[in-house]
Scaffold this motif. Structure first.
Motif, PDB file in Angstrom:
ATOM      1  N   ARG A  24       5.360   9.433  -5.031  1.00 20.62           N
ATOM      2  CA  ARG A  24       4.679   8.273  -4.470  1.00 20.62           C
ATOM      3  C   ARG A  24       3.741   8.724  -3.344  1.00 20.62           C
ATOM      4  O   ARG A  24       4.051   9.691  -2.639  1.00 20.62           O
ATOM      5  CB  ARG A  24       5.693   7.282  -3.912  1.00 20.62           C
ATOM      6  N   PRO A  25       2.629   8.042  -3.169  1.00 12.29           N
ATOM      7  CA  PRO A  25       1.715   8.431  -2.079  1.00 12.29           C
ATOM      8  C   PRO A  25       2.403   8.514  -0.726  1.00 12.29           C
ATOM      9  O   PRO A  25       2.127   9.421   0.069  1.00 12.29           O
ATOM     10  CB  PRO A  25       0.657   7.327  -2.108  1.00 12.29           C
ATOM     11  N   ALA A  26       3.322   7.588  -0.461  1.00 14.85           N
ATOM     12  CA  ALA A  26       4.015   7.584   0.834  1.00 14.85           C
ATOM     13  C   ALA A  26       4.847   8.844   1.031  1.00 14.85           C
ATOM     14  O   ALA A  26       5.098   9.245   2.165  1.00 14.85           O
ATOM     15  CB  ALA A  26       4.908   6.348   0.942  1.00 14.85           C
ATOM     16  N   ASP A  27       5.273   9.481  -0.072  1.00 14.05           N
ATOM     17  CA  ASP A  27       6.081  10.695   0.038  1.00 14.05           C
ATOM     18  C   ASP A  27       5.311  11.844   0.676  1.00 14.05           C
ATOM     19  O   ASP A  27       5.914  12.772   1.220  1.00 14.05           O
ATOM     20  CB  ASP A  27       6.573  11.139  -1.344  1.00 14.05           C
ATOM     21  N   VAL A  28       3.991  11.803   0.569  1.00 14.47           N
ATOM     22  CA  VAL A  28       3.173  12.893   1.097  1.00 14.47           C
ATOM     23  C   VAL A  28       2.227  12.412   2.183  1.00 14.47           C
ATOM     24  O   VAL A  28       1.222  13.045   2.486  1.00 14.47           O
ATOM     25  CB  VAL A  28       2.377  13.586  -0.039  1.00 14.47           C
ATOM     26  N   GLY A  29       2.532  11.255   2.756  1.00 14.61           N
ATOM     27  CA  GLY A  29       1.743  10.767   3.877  1.00 14.61           C
ATOM     28  C   GLY A  29       0.421  10.126   3.509  1.00 14.61           C
ATOM     29  O   GLY A  29      -0.466  10.015   4.358  1.00 14.61           O
ATOM     30  N   LEU A  30       0.282   9.660   2.259  1.00 15.83           N
ATOM     31  CA  LEU A  30      -0.953   9.010   1.825  1.00 15.83           C
ATOM     32  C   LEU A  30      -0.722   7.511   1.675  1.00 15.83           C
ATOM     33  O   LEU A  30       0.361   7.080   1.271  1.00 15.83           O
ATOM     34  CB  LEU A  30      -1.428   9.587   0.486  1.00 15.83           C
ATOM     35  N   PRO A  31      -1.734   6.687   1.970  1.00 15.61           N
ATOM     36  CA  PRO A  31      -1.586   5.243   1.776  1.00 15.61           C
ATOM     37  C   PRO A  31      -1.558   4.914   0.286  1.00 15.61           C
ATOM     38  O   PRO A  31      -2.256   5.543  -0.517  1.00 15.61           O
ATOM     39  CB  PRO A  31      -2.829   4.669   2.467  1.00 15.61           C
TER      40      PRO A  31
END
Length: 304
Positions: A24-31
């Motif tokens: 998920r984007p949130a897993d790598v600090g992305l919105p």
């Protein structure tokens, strides 16, 4: 096909796509953003995280393109949060030698990368027990210089400390003796924790004993002390003296450490650390190919 068979190219592309789709984007600090029609990350997001061009990454997923370098395989492994076994599998698919644990291309534990991504306002980096920098966030690059792309013996800051005078420009001269003693005591602890036959550690110690009388004298003292926290005075080329607390979080086997730097109480360092983002990052003479999320901007900087 650059040393890779068509079968391995095809499996490489399939494997990359499967790993990309689970994140998920949130897993790598992305919105997450609106209207996301695909599961996991987009191809362009993985390319950004790995410091690759979108076209090149697209070719890899299609099972084509040129054979990825060892540095690119390491960057992809970190971008996709691969486990140690998955990372090793990726190296084998790319027909690249699996790195020795503890070296400059070591696998970084996904949990440490997750923590690093959650500290955007704090200088932070992951290093090995031999002080090889594996990955840095932009503020750590701004504070310490970009250290994550060096290879061979020079990848270790301890090696550079005792062999390259310019490495010491990071600290005031009055602190050099204390830092030297601390580095040697920490190295002795790391050497004991590793296997007695560990070639990387043995080669490093023998080299330093042969080229640095200072190291040889300190080594003969047999001091042992793992660095768990430090109060450091760092010299920044534009901001001057910055006093920080350096805190350490260790991996289970002790071979990796997440370091983060907070302003020392009672100093003006809080304001100076805030200015790091304005000043921009610094680069060494041999800039590596790393993720743009880890590095940004440029201005001359001595190695540190």
């Amino acid at each position: 096909m650059d040393g890779m068979s068509a079968v391995k190219y095809a499996e490489l592309g399939t494997f990359l796509r499967s790993r990309r789709e689970r994140i998920r984007p949130a897993d790598v600090g992305l919105p997450a953003g609106p209207r996301r029609r695909v599961p996991g990350l987009r191809r362009e997001e993985v390319a950004q995280l790995a410091g690759a061009s979108v076209d090149y990454y697209n070719e890899l997923e299609r099972g084509a393109g040129s054979q990825p370098s060892e540095q690119m395989v390491a960057a992809l492994g970190r971008a996709l949060r691969l486990s140690a076994d998955e990372r090793d599998y990726l190296y084998r698919l790319a027909d690249r030698p699996v790195p020795v644990q503890g070296g400059a291309a070591s696998h970084v534990h996904p949990g440490m990368l997750d923590l690093l991504d959650r500290m955007p306002a704090t200088p932070a980096q992951v290093i090995t027990d031999l002080h090889v920098t594996l990955v840095q966030n932009p503020l750590a690059v701004a504070l310490l210089g970009d250290q994550s792309g060096l290879r061979g013996p020079r990848a270790s800051f301890v090696h550079r400390w005792f062999t390259e005078p310019e490495a010491r420009e990071l600290y005031p001269e009055a602190d050099h003796e204390t830092q030297s003693r601390s580095f040697v005591a920490d190295l002795r602890a790391a050497a004991a924790r590793r296997d007695a036959k560990d070639a990387e550690t043995g080669t490093m110690i023998r080299t330093l004993l042969g080229v640095s009388p200072e190291f040889a004298a300190l080594w003969a003292d047999h001091e042992v002390a793992v660095r768990r926290k430090d109060r450091k005075r760092l010299l920044h080329p534009e901001l001057g003296l910055i006093e920080v607390n350096c805190l350490h979080l260790f991996s289970e086997d002790g071979r990796q450490r997440l370091l983060w730097f907070t302003p020392a109480v009672g100093t003006e360092s809080a304001g100076l650390l805030e200015l790091l983002g304005v000043v921009g990052t610094q680069s060494v003479a041999e800039p590596p190919v790393t993720s743009p999320r880890r590095t940004a901007g440029s201005s001359p900087r001595r190695q540190g």
